[in-house]
Design an enzyme around this catalytic site. Structure first.
Site, PDB file in Angstrom:
ATOM      1  N   SER A 216       0.820  -1.123   0.053  1.00 23.43           N
ATOM      2  CA  SER A 216       0.066  -0.015   0.054  1.00 23.43           C
ATOM      3  C   SER A 216       0.815   1.397  -0.027  1.00 23.43           C
ATOM      4  O   SER A 216       1.970   1.187   0.522  1.00 23.43           O
ATOM      5  CB  SER A 216      -0.842   0.092   1.235  1.00 23.43           C
ATOM      6  OG  SER A 216      -1.627   1.294   1.448  1.00 23.43           O
TER       7      SER A 216
ATOM      8  N   TYR B 282      -1.397  -0.778  10.230  1.00 28.37           N
ATOM      9  CA  TYR B 282      -1.314  -1.084   8.685  1.00 28.37           C
ATOM     10  C   TYR B 282      -0.410  -0.514   8.026  1.00 28.37           C
ATOM     11  O   TYR B 282       0.540  -1.314   7.252  1.00 28.37           O
ATOM     12  CB  TYR B 282      -2.693  -0.529   8.306  1.00 28.37           C
ATOM     13  CG  TYR B 282      -2.911  -0.555   6.796  1.00 28.37           C
ATOM     14  CD1 TYR B 282      -3.377  -2.037   6.740  1.00 28.37           C
ATOM     15  CD2 TYR B 282      -2.655   0.251   5.676  1.00 28.37           C
ATOM     16  CE1 TYR B 282      -3.874  -2.368   5.204  1.00 28.37           C
ATOM     17  CE2 TYR B 282      -2.935  -0.334   4.625  1.00 28.37           C
ATOM     18  CZ  TYR B 282      -3.319  -1.630   4.222  1.00 28.37           C
ATOM     19  OH  TYR B 282      -3.570  -1.831   2.943  1.00 28.37           O
TER      20      TYR B 282
ATOM     21  N   LYS C  62       2.760  -2.936   5.807  1.00 27.39           N
ATOM     22  CA  LYS C  62       2.688  -2.838   4.362  1.00 27.39           C
ATOM     23  C   LYS C  62       3.992  -2.388   3.925  1.00 27.39           C
ATOM     24  O   LYS C  62       4.600  -2.793   2.857  1.00 27.39           O
ATOM     25  CB  LYS C  62       1.775  -1.979   4.038  1.00 27.39           C
ATOM     26  CG  LYS C  62       0.280  -2.170   3.963  1.00 27.39           C
ATOM     27  CD  LYS C  62       0.068  -3.666   3.091  1.00 27.39           C
ATOM     28  CE  LYS C  62      -1.311  -4.181   3.174  1.00 27.39           C
ATOM     29  NZ  LYS C  62      -1.478  -5.595   2.376  1.00 27.39           N
TER      30      LYS C  62
END
Length: 294
Positions: A145, A159, A163
């Site tokens: 991402s 998160y 990533k």
């Protein structure tokens, strides 16, 4: 890698969003598709719809955070089709963490790492040795991402950390495959360049009990629709990239053996330059200032 009818693609997180879009696109090329997802009802519907459209499909409920389940997925895929040519480690979750990093619950990090990092690692170990040993052309696509893969959004730091790890893992995988002179390539995918309508915002619905929240959230979970409404009410433009465009970008990238599946974006390019410049000049990360909250 040349994509040909009869080849086999394995996609995790395949019951919805980017994963389902990739599975549909691979099936349109005549590939047999192995769908893996933790959500059984959505997986059954996705497999049924693909079969109704003429695709050859094998579906299996899998929690990619559980190593044995991914190993069993590989056994099942090879037992069913005898080969795997394309592996997309795509399953991912948000963490549900609130507040500052020092306020986060350990289970928020454990769950996110279990799926977003360990899930990719399990996929690599379960499939890549067989893909190499087959001597056939193959490719691995790991989904990262821009949040973390390029620069972190501090309000979604868990998160972002996972990533970022996927990028480094894929770089290492690429180097290892080249050192072995393998006929298997590797790519890291940055879906976009804009927001995507996926189930990531509601991933808490599949959170396993072993990683349950230890205390009640201070604020309710917010859906993508609620976030979009709030952004528009604040006068901020919201743009979305159709997941079908992401899937097409993956197919083109695999065919071209591109490592960086990173769509053109002025915003992303500016972030990359700012981060690289900060590192080269040994300056503080000013590129984060627009995200830092009082």
């Amino acid at each position: 890698m040349e994509l040909r009818a009869g080849q086999v693609a394995v996609v995790t997180g395949a019951a919805s969003g980017i994963g389902l879009a990739m599975a549909r696109r691979f099936a349109a090329e005549g590939l047999k598709v192995v769908l893996a997802d933790v959500e059984e009802s959505a997986l059954e519907k996705a497999a049924g719809d693909l079969r109704a459209a003429g695709a050859e499909v094998h579906a299996r409920v899998v929690d990619v955070g559980e190593r044995q389940q991914v190993l069993d997925l590989a056994e099942s895929a090879y037992d069913t089709y005898g080969a795997v040519h394309l592996l997309c480690n795509n399953a991912g979750v948000g963490s549900g963490a609130e507040g500052r990093m020092w306020e986060h619950e350990p289970n928020d990090w454990k769950w996110a790492f279990s799926v977003n990092v360990w899930g990719v690692f399990h996929g690599i170990q379960a499939f890549v040795p067989r893909m190499i040993n087959s001597g056939q052309p193959g490719h691995v696509v790991n989904t990262s991402s821009g949040d973390g893969g390029i620069a972190p959004l501090p309000t979604a730091s868990v998160y972002a950390v996972t990533k970022a790890a996927v990028v480094t893992m894929t770089e290492s995988l690429y180097a290892h495959l080249r050192a072995e002179h393998a006929r298997v390539g590797a790519s890291v995918l940055f879906p976009g360049p804009h927001m995507l309508r996926t189930g990531l915002w509601e991933s808490h619905r599949n959170r396993p009990e072993r990683y349950a929240k230890e205390r009640q959230r201070r604020t309710p979970y917010r859906s993508l629709d609620q976030w979009e409404t709030a952004m528009r009410a604040a006068g901020k433009e919201v743009r979305f990239t159709p997941v079908e465009e992401v899937a097409e970008f993956v197919v083109e990238g695999v065919r071209a053996d591109r490592f960086w599946l990173l769509p053109p974006s002025e915003h992303s390019d500016a972030q990359i330059r700012a981060r690289a410049g900060s590192m080269l000049e040994r300056t503080n990360p000013s590129y984060l200032e627009s995200f830092i909250l009082d």
